[in-house]
Design a protein around this motif. Sequence first.
Motif, mmCIF file in Angstrom:
data_model
loop_
_atom_site.group_PDB
_atom_site.id
_atom_site.type_symbol
_atom_site.label_atom_id
_atom_site.label_comp_id
_atom_site.label_asym_id
_atom_site.label_seq_id
_atom_site.Cartn_x
_atom_site.Cartn_y
_atom_site.Cartn_z
ATOM 1 N N GLU A 159 1.008 -1.255 0.031
ATOM 2 C CA GLU A 159 0.063 0.016 -0.137
ATOM 3 C C GLU A 159 0.698 1.253 0.006
ATOM 4 O OE1 GLU A 159 -2.856 -0.240 3.228
ATOM 5 O OE2 GLU A 159 -3.677 -1.955 2.614
ATOM 6 N N ALA B 234 3.131 2.502 -2.211
ATOM 7 C CA ALA B 234 3.232 3.528 -3.443
ATOM 8 C C ALA B 234 1.522 4.079 -3.653
ATOM 9 C CB ALA B 234 3.399 2.633 -4.465
ATOM 10 N N ALA B 235 0.661 3.492 -3.183
ATOM 11 C CA ALA B 235 -0.555 4.108 -3.430
ATOM 12 C C ALA B 235 -0.929 5.370 -2.435
ATOM 13 C CB ALA B 235 -1.739 2.968 -3.094
ATOM 14 N N TRP B 236 -0.353 5.221 -1.384
ATOM 15 C CA TRP B 236 -0.314 6.458 -0.510
ATOM 16 C C TRP B 236 0.583 7.531 -0.690
ATOM 17 C CZ3 TRP B 236 -4.597 7.375 2.375
ATOM 18 C CH2 TRP B 236 -5.454 6.213 2.749
ATOM 19 N N ILE C 238 1.380 8.585 -3.760
ATOM 20 C CA ILE C 238 0.890 9.440 -4.798
ATOM 21 C C ILE C 238 -0.188 10.298 -4.331
ATOM 22 C CG2 ILE C 238 -0.965 9.101 -6.982
ATOM 23 C CD1 ILE C 238 0.392 6.594 -7.539
#
Length: 52
Positions: free
Chosen positions: A35, A37-39, A41
């Motif tokens: 998670e 990389a998603a956060w 961004i």
Amino acid sequence: MNMLIYLIPIALLMGGIGLLAFLWSLKSGQYDDLEGAAWRILAEDETDRKKS
């Protein structure tokens, strides 16, 4: 029928190579932070705040 003598070992070898590549990626930590990389961004950077 004679082709199966060649195709079955080739398929097993390719499957073994794929399994070894997957196990190597697990060992090297490729799936540790799913998670992060998603956060990253969505998070604001310091440079974004200074421009405002």
